[in-house]
Design a protein around this motif. Structure first.
Motif, PDB file in Angstrom:
ATOM      1  N   ILE A  50       0.902  -1.271   0.138  1.00 46.69           N
ATOM      2  CA  ILE A  50       0.091  -0.093   0.040  1.00 46.69           C
ATOM      3  C   ILE A  50       0.705   1.058   0.234  1.00 46.69           C
ATOM      4  CG2 ILE A  50      -1.581   1.532   1.359  1.00 46.69           C
ATOM      5  CD1 ILE A  50      -2.724  -1.567   2.432  1.00 46.69           C
ATOM      6  N   GLY A  51       0.510   2.177  -0.901  1.00 45.26           N
ATOM      7  CA  GLY A  51       1.278   3.462  -1.069  1.00 45.26           C
ATOM      8  C   GLY A  51       0.673   4.340  -1.691  1.00 45.26           C
ATOM      9  N   HIS A  56      -3.196   5.415  -8.225  1.00 39.59           N
ATOM     10  CA  HIS A  56      -3.410   5.375  -7.123  1.00 39.59           C
ATOM     11  C   HIS A  56      -2.720   3.979  -6.329  1.00 39.59           C
ATOM     12  CE1 HIS A  56      -6.298   8.596  -7.912  1.00 39.59           C
ATOM     13  NE2 HIS A  56      -5.581   9.125  -6.853  1.00 39.59           N
ATOM     14  N   GLY A  57      -2.033   4.344  -5.389  1.00 42.66           N
ATOM     15  CA  GLY A  57      -1.315   3.168  -4.781  1.00 42.66           C
ATOM     16  C   GLY A  57      -2.565   2.195  -4.248  1.00 42.66           C
ATOM     17  N   GLY A  58      -1.753   0.838  -3.941  1.00 40.95           N
ATOM     18  CA  GLY A  58      -2.710  -0.138  -3.353  1.00 40.95           C
ATOM     19  C   GLY A  58      -2.542  -1.422  -4.299  1.00 40.95           C
ATOM     20  N   ILE A  91      -5.920  -1.777  -7.114  1.00 37.25           N
ATOM     21  CA  ILE A  91      -5.930  -1.025  -8.380  1.00 37.25           C
ATOM     22  C   ILE A  91      -4.811  -1.373  -9.390  1.00 37.25           C
ATOM     23  CG2 ILE A  91      -5.737   1.165  -9.196  1.00 37.25           C
ATOM     24  CD1 ILE A  91      -6.810   2.258  -6.593  1.00 37.25           C
ATOM     25  N   SER A  92      -3.550  -1.481  -8.870  1.00 41.51           N
ATOM     26  CA  SER A  92      -2.567  -1.748  -9.892  1.00 41.51           C
ATOM     27  C   SER A  92      -2.575  -3.312 -10.770  1.00 41.51           C
ATOM     28  CB  SER A  92      -1.387  -1.647  -9.323  1.00 41.51           C
ATOM     29  OG  SER A  92      -1.199  -2.503  -8.236  1.00 41.51           O
TER      30      SER A  92
END
Length: 447
Positions: free
Chosen positions: A16-17, A85-87, A90-91
């Motif tokens: 998470i970032g 967005h981080g996480g 999503i990626s």
């Protein structure tokens, strides 16, 4: 690997970032990015804010897209980066959508491999990138940045250029009359050989001395049982890592931990007390202690100020006398107790301290030694592969000396060819056309 594949991967660390980056490279990178973003074009090197959609036209995220048009990209191919967005979720969703559209999940290191195959980086820079990602100290970052900038590449190119010069002229002298050659050509070759030998020898010596800059310098703590080795380890680490006991021989194996001193990472090795072992297990531990001494960059030898200097202490001093080309620090511990140790036995300068109190003097000494090893402008090799390549190059250059002096030019040329192949392994494998370019460029042979 199909070089025509378009590959994709998450470029940021898993977790998470605030931001995650998905990287896409290959001939279909731009079309796939346009499909996912529902845009008609992307301007190269311009960050573009766009919605990202899945195959059902549902919005996934709003992300920045950056298009790097070939050949002006890391891989030399079209690249598109999605900064979402981080996480984890999503990626991964974006990555899966790209794979659905025809991209392939990249293999480990495949982006760098394509950069190498497309002549964007050489092997030395690829190694520097890999180690830079894992670097744990400022020293390592600075050293690897120099290699990434091309310092090792230039070093290799200079040596290879001189070797190619020798090989080209030697091949010509074998096949053509000597009057086609400069009168002092063999004198020039001899000078170049001596220059190369010095450069390679200095580089190997410097690299072995500074090996700890990347992985961490090894510091071994040695001494007879119960002199306070484990207490010193715990003090350096600032937590209780080793068991402390008044019973001699508590530490029966080596204990290794890493700690940062100044800008340096060091690996501290607490060893079993060195003495005449009373059982098999302790004897094995002592053998490991002696092995740790041989592998260490710095040796801290500990003596007990509150005890009389005995045969076991003298054995430690004898071990120190036999060690060459290593930094040695002698420490007289337990100075808070009544002194019984004969300090005249310590021929070299020593540090007095008590592990119950401050050990700042010792820490400063270690830092000074490491600083001196770090401030070196000589070329430093960063991997065993590079060291082996230079060792083999040096071997063949030295082997070439005798046949040059005796006029056995075929044997000389063979060794120089082997030297070229080995030094080239550091950056990019040698191709025979390079020698031909030098050979036909330097002479007018079509007469």
């Amino acid at each position: 690997m199909d070089s025509l594949d378009t590959i994709a991967a998450i470029a940021t660390a898993n977790g998470i970032g605030s931001i995650s980056i998905i990287r896409l490279s290959g001939k279909d990178a731009l079309p796939l990015a346009l499909t996912l973003s529902k845009r008609t074009n992307l301007t190269p090197r311009l960050a573009t804010l766009s919605g990202i959609y899945n195959s059902d036209d549902e919005i996934i995220d709003e992300a920045l897209l950056i298009y790097f048009k070939n050949p002006n990209s890391f891989t030399g191919e079209d690249i598109v980066e999605f900064q979402c967005h981080g996480g984890i979720a999503i990626s991964n969703i974006i990555l899966n959508e790209l794979i659905k559209l025809g991209a392939r999940l990249a293999n480990p290191g495949e982006f760098s491999k394509r950069a190498f195959l497309n002549n964007k980086i050489d092997l030395s820079k690829a190694e520097a990138i890999a180690k830079l990602i894992e670097a744990r100290s400022e020293d390592a970052v600075k050293l690897l940045a120099r290699q990434l900038k091309g310092e090792l590449t230039n070093f290799v190119n200079d040596i290879r250029e001189d070797l190619l010069f020798m090989l080209a002229y030697t091949e010509v002298s074998i096949d053509y009359a000597e009057d086609d050659l400069p009168a002092d050509i063999f004198e020039q070759i001899e000078k170049k050989i001596e220059k190369i030998v010095v450069k390679l020898s200095d580089t190997l010596e410097s690299s072995k001395r500074r090996e700890g800059l990347i992985e961490g310098f090894k510091v071994a703590i040695i001494g007879k049982p119960n002199v306070g080795k484990s207490s010193l380890l715990n003090k350096l680490l600032n937590f209780d890592r080793a068991i402390i006991s008044d019973i001699a021989g508590t530490t029966r194996d080596t204990i290794e931990e890493s700690v940062k001193i100044g800008t340096h990472i060091i690996k501290i090795v607490d060893t079993a007390g060195i003495r005449e072992a009373s059982d098999t297990i302790e004897r094995i531990g002592i053998e490991k202690s002696l092995s740790a001494v041989n592998e260490a960059d710095i040796i801290i030898s500990l003596f007990d100020n509150s005890k009389v200097c005995d045969d076991e202490d003298k054995k430690i001093l004898n071990i120190l006398d036999e060690i060459e080309n290593k930094e040695k620090i002698i420490v007289l511990n337990k100075i808070d107790l009544v002194s019984k140790f004969d300090k005249t036995q310590l021929k070299d300068k020593y540090i007095e301290l008590s592990t119950k109190n401050s050990i700042s003097t010792l820490i400063k000494k270690i830092e000074t030694i490491l600083d001196n090893n770090s401030h070196d402008d000589n070329m430093t090799l960063i991997s065993k592969r590079q060291v082996e390549a230079v060792e083999q190059t040096l071997y063949h250059v030295q082997e070439a000396k005798t046949p040059l002096m005796t006029g056995e030019l075929e044997f000389f040329a063979h060794n120089i060819h082997e030297a070229i192949e080995n030094i080239s392994l550091i950056t990019r494998p040698y191709e025979n056309d390079q020698m031909l370019d030098v050979m036909f460029g330097a002479f007018c042979l079509g007469k």
